[in-house]
Design an enzyme around this catalytic site. Structure first.
Site, PDB file in Angstrom:
ATOM      1  N   SER A 179       6.291  38.127 -13.246  1.00 32.63           N
ATOM      2  CA  SER A 179       6.723  37.126 -12.279  1.00 32.63           C
ATOM      3  C   SER A 179       7.630  36.043 -12.860  1.00 32.63           C
ATOM      4  O   SER A 179       8.429  35.467 -12.133  1.00 32.63           O
ATOM      5  CB  SER A 179       5.512  36.486 -11.604  1.00 32.63           C
ATOM      6  OG  SER A 179       4.594  36.012 -12.555  1.00 32.63           O
ATOM      7  N   HIS A 207       5.850  41.634  -7.020  1.00 36.59           N
ATOM      8  CA  HIS A 207       7.313  41.465  -6.983  1.00 36.59           C
ATOM      9  C   HIS A 207       8.074  42.779  -6.863  1.00 36.59           C
ATOM     10  O   HIS A 207       9.306  42.776  -6.807  1.00 36.59           O
ATOM     11  CB  HIS A 207       7.781  40.695  -8.219  1.00 36.59           C
ATOM     12  CG  HIS A 207       7.173  39.339  -8.313  1.00 36.59           C
ATOM     13  ND1 HIS A 207       7.639  38.264  -7.604  1.00 36.59           N
ATOM     14  CD2 HIS A 207       6.098  38.893  -8.994  1.00 36.59           C
ATOM     15  CE1 HIS A 207       6.897  37.203  -7.861  1.00 36.59           C
ATOM     16  NE2 HIS A 207       5.948  37.559  -8.701  1.00 36.59           N
ATOM     17  N   LYS A 239       5.525  37.860  -0.446  1.00 35.96           N
ATOM     18  CA  LYS A 239       6.814  37.875  -1.135  1.00 35.96           C
ATOM     19  C   LYS A 239       7.811  38.694  -0.310  1.00 35.96           C
ATOM     20  O   LYS A 239       8.284  38.219   0.698  1.00 35.96           O
ATOM     21  CB  LYS A 239       6.606  38.329  -2.567  1.00 35.96           C
ATOM     22  CG  LYS A 239       6.024  37.126  -3.338  1.00 35.96           C
ATOM     23  CD  LYS A 239       5.258  37.382  -4.552  1.00 35.96           C
ATOM     24  CE  LYS A 239       4.676  36.042  -5.030  1.00 35.96           C
ATOM     25  NZ  LYS A 239       3.507  36.194  -5.864  1.00 35.96           N
TER      26      LYS A 239
HETATM   27  C1  LIG Z   1       2.352  35.536  -6.305  1.00 36.35           C
HETATM   28  C2  LIG Z   1       1.571  36.448  -7.183  1.00 36.35           C
HETATM   29  C3  LIG Z   1       0.194  36.620  -6.991  1.00 36.35           C
HETATM   30  C4  LIG Z   1      -0.580  35.772  -6.044  1.00 36.35           C
HETATM   31  O1  LIG Z   1      -0.336  36.121  -4.734  1.00 36.35           O
HETATM   32  P1  LIG Z   1      -0.597  35.051  -3.577  1.00 36.35           P
HETATM   33  O2  LIG Z   1      -0.672  35.859  -2.353  1.00 36.35           O
HETATM   34  O3  LIG Z   1       0.546  34.104  -3.617  1.00 36.35           O
HETATM   35  O4  LIG Z   1      -1.898  34.380  -3.917  1.00 36.35           O
HETATM   36  C5  LIG Z   1      -0.454  37.560  -7.757  1.00 36.35           C
HETATM   37  N1  LIG Z   1       0.211  38.273  -8.686  1.00 36.35           N
HETATM   38  C6  LIG Z   1       1.519  38.109  -8.914  1.00 36.35           C
HETATM   39  C7  LIG Z   1       2.194  38.919  -9.976  1.00 36.35           C
HETATM   40  C8  LIG Z   1       2.235  37.175  -8.175  1.00 36.35           C
HETATM   41  O5  LIG Z   1       3.529  36.976  -8.429  1.00 36.35           O
END
Ligand SMILES: *Cc1c(COP(=O)(O)O)cnc(C)c1O
Length: 388
Positions: A179, A207, A239
Site C-alpha cells: 500500500s 489495491h 478502494k
Molecule cells: C486500506 C487497506 C486495508 C484496510 O481496509 P479498510 O476497508 O480501509 O479498513 C487493509 N489492507 C490493505 C493492504 C489496505 O490498503
C-alpha cells in the site's frame, strides 16, 4: 494522578517536534479528480478511488434505490437479523467473480484482516508476514497467539528458510500490492514455496482487486494463480470499488469456520444493505467497463515516463500507487504543503506508517484523471522539486 493527560501531552508535543503530527482535511465534495477543501478546489492525487467509481452515477443510483427499499441501517449483526438480500447477493457475486466457493463480508478491511487471522490461528501455529504488510495484517498476526515472524520485503528465500525451520500449521500472509510502495508480491513464487512447505497463503488484495488482471480479479489473476494456490483471498471494497467494507473469499469450510468463530464478524453490526447493493453495481462496472483498467494503465505509464524524464525519485511500482521517495519527514511535509498551495492534494506519508528515513509523497492515479491533469501534476512536481 491520572497520568493519561501527561502522557497525551508528551505524545502530541513529540509528534509536533518531529514533524509527524497528523491532521485531517475536511472535504466538501464527493470523491473525484477534483475535490473541494476549505472552499477551494484541488486536483486530488491521494485517493484510492482507482477506477473513479466512488461517485459514479450508477453506483449512487443503486445505493439510493437500496436505501429506499432496505432503509439505512442494517439493524443488527449478520448472525442476528442484519444479513439482508443485498449482502447475500454481493457475497455470491464476489465468490463467483474470484472463482471461490464462498465469500464473506466484513465491515472494513481492518476488521476483516484482524478477524480472519485471530479466528484461524492458534497458539503453536506459525504466521509469516512480509515486513511491509498493511498494519491490519501485522496487528492480526501479533494478536493471534501464533508464533509471529516477519520476513524481509518480498524476500522469498528468507521466507523459505523460516518455513523450513517451523512445524505445525503455517500461514504466509502478504499484500498483493503493497500500500505504501505500490510494488507487488511475487505471488507465483510465494505460492510455490507455500505448496512445498505445506503452508497456506493469504493475500490481502486491497489495491489489486478491481484493477489488476484481465478481468480485474486482482493480483492473483495477474499472477495466473489457481484458487487453491491462495486459500485465503481478502480484498476491500473501499478502494477500486469505491464503496466500503471488505470480503474474504475461500472454501466453504473456511467461510463457515469464520462465521462460527471470527469475533470481528460476529460481534458487529452488518454494513448498511445499500452499501452492499452499491458494491454490486460497482462490481458490474468493473466487468462491463474494462476500459477503466486500460486507461488507468496508460496514465500510470504516462506518469512514470514523465517523472523519469524529470529525474524524480520514483519507486519500482507498476501500480496506481506511485510514491516519490523524499526521506526526511519535514521535507516531505514541506513538499506536500507547496503542492497544496499550487492546488494539488498529495499526502506526505511519514513514520510510523513507513520506516524512518523513508518519508514519501504518495501519489495515486485514478481512471477518473485526464492525461492533462497528469501532465499538470508533473509540471508542478518539477517546479516544487526544483525549488526545494
Ligand atoms: C486500506 C487497506 C486495508 C484496510 O481496509 P479498510 O476497508 O480501509 O479498513 C487493509 N489492507 C490493505 C493492504 C489496505 O490498503
Amino acid at each position: 494522578m491520572a497520568g493519561f493527560s501527561e502522557r497525551l501531552a508528551a505524545l502530541l508535543q513529540q509528534r509536533r517536534r518531529d514533524d509527524l503530527y497528523r491532521q485531517r482535511q475536511t472535504l466538501q465534495s464527493a470523491q473525484g479528480p477534483v475535490v473541494r477543501v476549505d472552499g477551494l478546489e484541488y486536483l486530488n492525487f491521494c485517493s484510492n478511488d482507482y477506477l473513479g467509481l466512488a461517485a459514479h452515477p450508477r453506483v449512487i443510483e443503486r445505493f439510493r434505490q437500496a436505501a429506499v427499499e432496505y432503509g439505512v441501517g442494517s439493524g443488527a449483526s449478520h448472525l442476528v437479523c442484519g444479513h439482508s438480500a443485498p449482502h447475500h447477493a454481493l457475497e455470491e457475486a464476489l465468490a463467483a467473480f474470484t472463482g471461490r466457493e464462498r465469500a464473506l463480508l466484513y465491515s472494513s478491511g481492518y476488521t476483516a484482516n484482524t478477524g480472519i487471522l485471530t479466528a484461524l490461528l492458534q497458539r503453536g501455529d506459525h504466521v509469516f508476514e512480509d515486513r511491509l504488510n498493511h498494519a491490519s495484517l501485522l496487528d492480526g498476526g501479533l494478536h493471534s497467539g501464533a508464533r509471529f515472524q516477519r520476513f524481509a520485503h518480498n524476500d522469498v528465500r528468507a521466507l523459505e528458510a523460516k518455513l523450513a525451520r517451523a512445524d505445525g500449521p503455517r500461514l504466509v500472509v502478504v499484500d498483493g500490492v503493497f500500500s505504501m510502495d505500490g510494488d507487488t508480491a511475487p505471488l507465483a513464487e510465494l505460492a510455490r514455496v507455500c505448496r512445498m512447505h505445506d503452508a497456506w497463503l493469504m493475500v490481502d488484495d486491497a489495491h489489486g482487486f478491481g484493477v489488476l488482471g484481465e478481468r480485474g480479479v486482482g493480483s492473483t489473476e495477474a499472477a495466473r494463480l489457481a484458487p487453491d494456490a491462495v486459500p485465503i483471498l481478502m480484498a476491500t471494497l473501499g478502494k477500486a470499488l469505491g464503496t466500503a467494507g471488505a470480503f474474504v473469499a475461500g472454501s466453504e469450510q473456511l467461510i463457515e469456520g469464520l462465521i462460527q468463530q471470527s469475533r470481528n464478524y460476529i460481534y458487529t453490526t452488518a454494513l448498511p444493505p445499500a452499501v452492499a447493493a452499491a458494491s454490486l453495481e460497482a462490481l458490474a462496472l468493473v466487468t462491463e467497463e474494462a476500459w477503466r483498467r486500460d486507461y488507468l494503465a496508460t496514465l500510470i505509464h504516462r506518469f512514470r515516463l514523465g517523472a523519469e524524464q524529470l529525474g524524480l525519485p520514483l519507486l519500482p511500482s507498476a501500480s496506481a500507487i506511485q510514491p516519490l521517495l523524499v526521506g526526511d519527514a519535514s521535507r516531505a511535509l514541506a513538499l506536500s504543503a507547496r503542492l497544496r498551495e499550487r492546488g494539488f492534494l498529495i499526502g506526505a506519508i511519514r513514520p510510523p506508517t513507513v520506516p524512518a528515513g523513508t518519508s514519501r509523497l504518495r501519489i495515486t492515479l485514478s481512471a477518473a484523471h485526464s492525461e492533462t491533469q497528469v501532465d499538470q501534476l508533473l509540471d508542478q512536481l518539477a517546479a516544487c522539486w526544483a525549488a526545494d
